[in-house]
Design a protein around this motif. Structure first.
Motif, PDB file in Angstrom:
ATOM      1  N   ARG A  30       0.855  -1.186   0.000  1.00  0.00           N
ATOM      2  CA  ARG A  30       0.000   0.000   0.000  1.00  0.00           C
ATOM      3  C   ARG A  30       0.894   1.239   0.000  1.00  0.00           C
ATOM      4  O   ARG A  30       1.840   1.329   0.785  1.00  0.00           O
ATOM      5  N   ARG A  31       0.553   2.180  -0.855  1.00  0.00           N
ATOM      6  CA  ARG A  31       1.296   3.446  -0.936  1.00  0.00           C
ATOM      7  C   ARG A  31       0.309   4.603  -0.887  1.00  0.00           C
ATOM      8  O   ARG A  31      -0.832   4.463  -1.302  1.00  0.00           O
ATOM      9  N   GLY A  32       0.786   5.757  -0.457  1.00  0.00           N
ATOM     10  CA  GLY A  32      -0.017   6.975  -0.486  1.00  0.00           C
ATOM     11  C   GLY A  32      -1.338   6.811   0.246  1.00  0.00           C
ATOM     12  O   GLY A  32      -1.400   6.262   1.355  1.00  0.00           O
ATOM     13  N   ALA A  33      -2.437   7.262  -0.408  1.00  0.00           N
ATOM     14  CA  ALA A  33      -3.748   7.239   0.244  1.00  0.00           C
ATOM     15  C   ALA A  33      -4.178   5.819   0.604  1.00  0.00           C
ATOM     16  O   ALA A  33      -4.893   5.608   1.587  1.00  0.00           O
ATOM     17  N   LEU A  35      -2.594   3.620   1.964  1.00  0.00           N
ATOM     18  CA  LEU A  35      -2.048   3.249   3.275  1.00  0.00           C
ATOM     19  C   LEU A  35      -2.998   3.663   4.404  1.00  0.00           C
ATOM     20  O   LEU A  35      -2.870   3.208   5.531  1.00  0.00           O
ATOM     21  N   ARG A  36      -3.941   4.529   4.068  1.00  0.00           N
ATOM     22  CA  ARG A  36      -4.883   5.002   5.102  1.00  0.00           C
ATOM     23  C   ARG A  36      -6.215   4.265   5.051  1.00  0.00           C
ATOM     24  O   ARG A  36      -7.102   4.520   5.849  1.00  0.00           O
ATOM     25  N   GLU A  37      -6.360   3.348   4.099  1.00  0.00           N
ATOM     26  CA  GLU A  37      -7.641   2.645   3.948  1.00  0.00           C
ATOM     27  C   GLU A  37      -7.609   1.333   4.713  1.00  0.00           C
ATOM     28  O   GLU A  37      -6.972   0.371   4.278  1.00  0.00           O
ATOM     29  N   LEU A  38      -8.301   1.320   5.837  1.00  0.00           N
ATOM     30  CA  LEU A  38      -8.259   0.122   6.675  1.00  0.00           C
ATOM     31  C   LEU A  38      -9.387  -0.866   6.350  1.00  0.00           C
ATOM     32  O   LEU A  38      -9.434  -1.947   6.919  1.00  0.00           O
ATOM     33  N   SER A 348      -0.292   8.942  10.496  1.00  0.00           N
ATOM     34  CA  SER A 348      -1.615   8.836  11.120  1.00  0.00           C
ATOM     35  C   SER A 348      -1.716   7.431  11.712  1.00  0.00           C
ATOM     36  O   SER A 348      -0.979   6.510  11.293  1.00  0.00           O
ATOM     37  N   PRO A 349      -2.633   7.227  12.667  1.00  0.00           N
ATOM     38  CA  PRO A 349      -2.802   5.864  13.199  1.00  0.00           C
ATOM     39  C   PRO A 349      -3.099   4.849  12.092  1.00  0.00           C
ATOM     40  O   PRO A 349      -2.586   3.723  12.119  1.00  0.00           O
ATOM     41  N   GLU A 350      -3.897   5.257  11.110  1.00  0.00           N
ATOM     42  CA  GLU A 350      -4.244   4.325  10.015  1.00  0.00           C
ATOM     43  C   GLU A 350      -2.994   3.918   9.244  1.00  0.00           C
ATOM     44  O   GLU A 350      -2.783   2.745   8.926  1.00  0.00           O
ATOM     45  N   GLU A 351      -2.150   4.911   8.919  1.00  0.00           N
ATOM     46  CA  GLU A 351      -0.914   4.593   8.176  1.00  0.00           C
ATOM     47  C   GLU A 351      -0.013   3.674   8.994  1.00  0.00           C
ATOM     48  O   GLU A 351       0.587   2.729   8.458  1.00  0.00           O
TER      49      GLU A 351
END
Ligand code: NIG
Length: 416
Positions: A30-33, A35-38, A348-351
């Motif tokens: 996962r790269r960029g945005a 990486l924030r999609e859980l 961010s916590p998600e990343e």
């Protein structure tokens, strides 16, 4: 710690906040945005059977004999993948750490025969059984903290005999642990005598032994002032990369110029990155190599934290890891690493969660873990928390209530 290995009863998690991390291909980081999609299912169910995840969704069909676990709205997510550790060692270095805290430099301690050399002396004196027992105890601790897959490096041997002893000890401990251990041959860690002679010894004598007994194992080096120079690392990697993936520690204390060489040689990862230049981080981010950030090191041993947020902004494939070792990062806690990465590396916590699960799984070559999807290996953790951000917000305790490893259930601590 006891797993009920005979009990293959299917498990049904109900009423869970499931972090599937399911968006994206299994083989790609996962790269960029992304990486924030859980991939959150706010109130979901997960069925585990025969060591695998059998079904995931808001409602899933389950066999009548399934053991039902009410998650009480808490977070259910993939087990952590710790992709950079030196968790096989003997001896201790408490006195040296006090010197570090008083302001002595790691480099001076290393050049003076301490640091890696101190651990190498203890490792040479230890038997293979002692090494594997020590590692086994650390693996148990890692599992209680939610780590179900872990990489473990050699590198404290510095002789053919002692390096093979370490790798065999890692192999033995791996066979006794329900999680998965990935060994790495850290052949360029420190050196004895003249570096030039030592590199010749590693490439002519040590590497062929490793190739014979551990075909395909990743080969690593520590590119750092007082340890291996850029030229020495390149000499080793040019030989090793024909048959082995290569990984490298770089830019911990000083920017080394290693990143362009690592990219040129198609390294699997460049690890540390605290002192990397922006230009080098951009180059790495645009390449196929992972950047591995180790924030427990700056916390414990001083120095800068890596600019993980910049690397992610530039599209880099980021992974986080403990760097567990007896000198600069004595921890196996991925929750602590997440807490530090959010505070000090700008994530961010998600990343930080994606960089501790799906991305390191891809780095280590696994397509069957790191996400919660039907067909994947059932490596799952249930947190005490109902909001995943609490994983980063709290620190110092164990947020893991329960671990499922290869489909086997391990209660860790009472529900909070
Ligand atoms: O990255 N290769 C270096 N490894 C560790 C230090 C290992 C040690 O001091 O024993 C590091 O911080």
């Amino acid at each position: 710690m006891s797993f009920d290995s005979a009990d293959r009863t299917p498990l049904l998690f109900r009423n869970a906040r499931v972090l599937t991390l399911a968006a994206g291909g299994a083989h790609t980081p996962r790269r960029g945005a992304a990486l924030r999609e859980l991939g959150v299912i706010a109130q979901g169910e997960v069925l585990v059977a025969e060591g695998r995840i059998a079904a995931v969704g808001e409602r899933v069909a389950a066999p009548e004999d399934a053991r039902v676990i009410d998650a009480l709205g808490r977070v259910l997510m993939p087990g952590f993948v710790d992709c950079h550790t030196h968790a096989c060692w003997a001896g201790e270095r408490f006195g040296e750490w006090e010197r570090l805290m008083r302001g002595e430099s790691y480099e001076d301690i290393l050049r003076g025969g301490g640091a890696i050399h101190a651990t190498a002396r203890a490792v040479r004196e230890a038997t293979r059984n002692q090494l594997s027992a020590g590692l086994r105890a650390r693996l148990e601790e890692a599992l209680r903290g939610g780590t179900t897959t872990i990489e473990v490096k050699s590198g404290y041997g510095l002789t053919v005999e002692a390096e093979l002893k370490m790798l065999r000890a890692i192999q033995r401990a791996a066979g006794e642990w329900p999680g998965t251990v990935v060994p790495t041959a850290l052949l360029g860690h420190a050196f004895e005598g003249k570096l030039d002679d030592y590199v010749r010894f590693v490439t002519r004598d040590l590497l062929p032994e490793i190739v014979r007994e551990f075909p395909g194992v990743a080969v690593d080096a520590f590119c750092e002032s007082g340890a291996w120079t850029l030229e020495a690392c390149v000499r080793l990697f040019e030989k090793a990369r024909k048959r082995h993936p290569i990984r490298v520690h770089a830019d911990w204390r000083k920017s080394s110029g290693m990143i362009p060489e690592a990219v040129r040689m198609h390294a699997l990862s460049v690890d540390h990155l605290e002192e990397s230049t922006r230009a080098d981080l951009e180059l790495l981010a645009g390449s196929g190599a992972f950047g591995v950030v180790l924030p427990a090191t700056a916390f414990h041993a001083g120095g800068r934290f890596a600019s993980a947020a910049f690397f992610v902004d530039r599209g880099g494939a980021l992974a986080l890891a403990t760097n567990c070792n007896p000198g600069t990062a004595p921890t196996l806690s991925m929750p602590l690493v997440i807490a530090l990465a959010v505070r000090f590396c700008g994530l961010s916590p998600e990343e930080a969660i994606a960089a501790s699960t799906v991305n390191p799984a891809v780095l280590l070559g696994f397509t069957d873990r790191g996400t919660v999807e039907a067909g994947k290996r059932a490596d799952l953790i249930l947190l005490h928390h109902r909001d995943e951000r609490q994983l980063a917000h709290e620190f110092g305790g164990n947020p893991v209530a329960l671990v499922v490893c290869g489909g086997r259930l391990l209660p860790v601590s009472p529900a909070g």
